[in-house]
Design an enzyme around this catalytic site. Structure first.
Site, PDB file in Angstrom:
ATOM      1  N   CYS A  24      13.014  10.276   8.663  1.00  0.00           N
ATOM      2  CA  CYS A  24      12.802   9.721  10.008  1.00  0.00           C
ATOM      3  C   CYS A  24      14.051   9.841  10.861  1.00  0.00           C
ATOM      4  O   CYS A  24      13.993  10.092  12.046  1.00  0.00           O
ATOM      5  CB  CYS A  24      12.370   8.269   9.904  1.00  0.00           C
ATOM      6  SG  CYS A  24      13.519   7.281   8.939  1.00  0.00           S
TER       7      CYS A  24
ATOM      8  N   LYS B 254       0.896  -1.169   0.000  1.00  0.00           N
ATOM      9  CA  LYS B 254       0.000   0.000   0.000  1.00  0.00           C
ATOM     10  C   LYS B 254       0.934   1.218   0.000  1.00  0.00           C
ATOM     11  O   LYS B 254       1.599   1.507   0.986  1.00  0.00           O
ATOM     12  CB  LYS B 254      -0.901  -0.049   1.229  1.00  0.00           C
ATOM     13  CG  LYS B 254      -1.360   1.276   1.827  1.00  0.00           C
ATOM     14  CD  LYS B 254      -2.264   2.117   0.994  1.00  0.00           C
ATOM     15  CE  LYS B 254      -2.614   3.387   1.774  1.00  0.00           C
ATOM     16  NZ  LYS B 254      -1.681   4.499   1.516  1.00  0.00           N
TER      17      LYS B 254
ATOM     18  N   GLU C 284       8.706  15.343  16.537  1.00  0.00           N
ATOM     19  CA  GLU C 284       9.283  15.288  15.197  1.00  0.00           C
ATOM     20  C   GLU C 284       8.681  16.425  14.375  1.00  0.00           C
ATOM     21  O   GLU C 284       7.480  16.448  14.144  1.00  0.00           O
ATOM     22  CB  GLU C 284       8.904  13.931  14.596  1.00  0.00           C
ATOM     23  CG  GLU C 284       9.649  13.580  13.367  1.00  0.00           C
ATOM     24  CD  GLU C 284       9.254  12.198  12.859  1.00  0.00           C
ATOM     25  OE1 GLU C 284       8.061  11.859  12.918  1.00  0.00           O
ATOM     26  OE2 GLU C 284      10.155  11.478  12.406  1.00  0.00           O
TER      27      GLU C 284
ATOM     28  N   GLU D 163       8.494   0.804  11.744  1.00  0.00           N
ATOM     29  CA  GLU D 163       9.577   1.781  11.563  1.00  0.00           C
ATOM     30  C   GLU D 163       8.946   3.149  11.678  1.00  0.00           C
ATOM     31  O   GLU D 163       8.268   3.604  10.748  1.00  0.00           O
ATOM     32  CB  GLU D 163      10.226   1.599  10.184  1.00  0.00           C
ATOM     33  CG  GLU D 163      10.979   0.299  10.016  1.00  0.00           C
ATOM     34  CD  GLU D 163      12.300   0.274  10.779  1.00  0.00           C
ATOM     35  OE1 GLU D 163      12.637   1.279  11.452  1.00  0.00           O
ATOM     36  OE2 GLU D 163      12.983  -0.751  10.710  1.00  0.00           O
TER      37      GLU D 163
END
Ligand code: NAD
Length: 496
Positions: A298, A189, A397, A264
């Site tokens: 990330c 996906k 973040e 992750e």
């Protein structure tokens, strides 16, 4: 073995394209479906449209994968044949590296040289896992005389791969490479914002000798196709790469079906700079760690922890470096490309404004106008100092080119600060003192620690993953093959 040049990659990309989904070997998507625009972040122009995949589409993809996985045709594929297929794909990517890079550059907005590096990384993943396909082995275990005991590593079955928008080509390659090498059937996906290279990979697999249904690609929104895939009872393993809240929701769905997940997730990674560090190398490393992909990474080094008596000197040099950085469209191949879209841009600017109100702006902190990129959203590389370590700019973040600066007194203090977030993905340590470097590395809670470098060139052999809320499990390297196999123990009693 070679197949015809990829239809899409070989054809040029000037015309707008309807991206159909690959389900059971058929291209699915028509006028009855809802279509979502795909936009080039560099200038806001529409480059394609995707099907907003539904739960029914996902169900069809999982069923097709399941059937293909159980088929005698797939079972007849030997491990080295799966490996050779992946190695062929690596070769294809290298032969058309510029086209793959252009596609990624247009889709994600990243500077061409970074997109080229992504294409090479994808080739390396397929090559590495292609080479590993016939080297995944079980153990023989001593029990007693007359009893042969062995473990056999079997594929999980149907594996789901949910992909984020920031490094689509690389991230598909790293988990699909390992999952196909070990004999699973795949449902990818892709991210709704960046489906282009995912589609190009689907086209390649569709033209390859892979049995129909072994590789499936569904597109669409996370709330629809993504949620349906993670909740589907026909899925045997899920690899999810994305944000923490979505990761939690994927894990809850997986729990309902008692299915393992590899997560992750995000990071707030520190670069820890001691006063004795090699200045030039450290400046290079700190700058690159936060500007790569405009900070939409990330593992971005988004916190600078610098020893207090070195701070003024280091920060003034860092400010000078930031002043030299250029912002531009992906095709212009400057240091920093656009932010994905207006929503992300607004989020980042909101965080910058909050941080400016609480701390001291050292560099950047404002939008940038780019010639030819009027429909895109750009932010100057930003340094903010003087924040408390419990404020959002230190803890959350930001996912943009924003570096927050903090000071520490000694190694103990540096370790405390480094560990003072809910993330634990990556850390950089810059010092010439071997004792200090190893002590910090051993006590920092992060899945990867880099001493006097940041990223080690992205080596695909290095296990990667997070402590704490940065994730569960490891990808990359040989260890990741374990995500995609079941262990079966077989005991054989014998004797005459
Ligand atoms: P996201 O969580 O919004 O989306 C990731 C993927 O999940 C997309 O394909 C999305 O459509 C899908 N999704 C959304 N809602 C879903 C749901 N309810 N169920 C199932 N799937 C759903 O993340 P993003 O904004 O695309 O990516 C940015 C995030 O990804 C950042 O937090 C970044 O740190 C993280 N990331 C981590 C790594 C890593 O390897 N650790 C790599 C890249 C990005």
């Amino acid at each position: 073995m070679h197949w015809p040049v990829h239809a899409f990659i070989g054809k040029g990309m000037s015309e707008m394209k309807r991206i159909r989904m690959l389900i059971g070997g058929d291209w699915i998507g028509g006028d009855g479906d809802e279509w979502l625009p795909v936009v080039n972040p560099s200038d806001g122009t529409q480059i394609a449209e995707i099907v907003n995949g539904t739960a029914e589409h996902v169900d069809a993809a999982v069923r097709a994968a399941s059937e293909a996985f159980e088929s005698p045709e797939w079972k007849a594929w030997k491990p080295h044949e799966r490996g050779n297929l992946l190695i062929d794909l690596a070769r294809h990517i290298r032969e058309h590296a510029e086209e793959w890079a252009e596609l990624e550059c247009r889709d994600v907005g990243k500077p061409m040289s970074q997109a080229r590096a992504d294409a090479e990384a994808a080739a390396r993943y397929f090559e590495f896992y292609g080479g590993a396909a016939d080297k995944v082995m079980g153990d023989t275990i001593p029990i007693e005389d007359g009893l042969l005991n062995a473990t056999v590593l079997e594929p999980m079955g149907v594996t789901a791969h949910i992909i984020p928008w920031n490094y689509p080509l690389q991230i598909i390659a790293r988990s699909v490479g390992a999952a196909l090498a070990t004999g699973n059937a795949i449902v990818v996906k892709s991210a709704e914002d960046t489906p282009m290279t995912a589609h190009a990979l689907a086209e390649w697999f569709a033209e390859s000798p892979l049995p129909k249904g072994i590789y499936n690609h569904v597109t669409g929104l996370g709330s629809g196709a993504g949620a349906a895939l993670s909740a589907h009872p026909g899925i045997n393993q899920i690899t999810f790469t994305g944000s923490v809240p979505t990761g939690i929701s994927v894990m809850k769905s997986a729990a309902e079906n008692v299915v393992p997940v590899t997560l992750e997730l995000g990071g707030k990674s520190p670069n820890i700079v001691f006063a004795d560090a090699d200045e030039e190398k450290t400046l290079d490393g700190v700058v690159r760690a936060i500007i790569q992909n405009a900070g939409q990474t990330c593992s971005a080094g988004s916190r600078l922890l610098v020893q207090e008596d070195y701070k003024e000197e280091f920060l003034s040099k860092l400010k000078a470096r930031f002043g030299e950085l250029q912002v531009g469209r992906g095709v212009d191949d400057k240091d920093i490309g656009p932010i994905l879209n207006k929503r992300q841009f607004d989020r980042i600017m909101e965080r910058i404004e909050e941080a400016k109100a609480q701390g001291k702006l050292i560099s950047g902190g404002h939008p940038v106008k780019v010639e030819g990129g009027e429909g895109g959203h750009y932010i100057a590389p930003t340094i903010i100092d003087g924040l408390d370590h419990d404020c959002p700019a230190a803890q959350e973040e930001i996912f943009g080119p924003v570096l927050s600066v903090f000071t520490f007194s000694d190694a103990e203090d540096a370790i405390r600060l480094a560990n003072d977030t809910e993330y634990g993905l990556v850390a950089g340590v810059w010092t010439k003192d071997v004792d200090v470097a190893h002590t910090v590395a051993s006590r920092v809670k992060a899945g990867q620690v880099f001493i006097n470098n940041y990223g080690a060139g992205g080596g695909i052999q290095m296990p990667f993953g997070g402590y704490k809320k940065s994730g569960i499990g490891r990808e990359k390297g040989f260890i990741a093959l374990r995500n995609y196999v079941q262990v079966k123990n077989i005991a054989v009693k014998f004797g005459i």
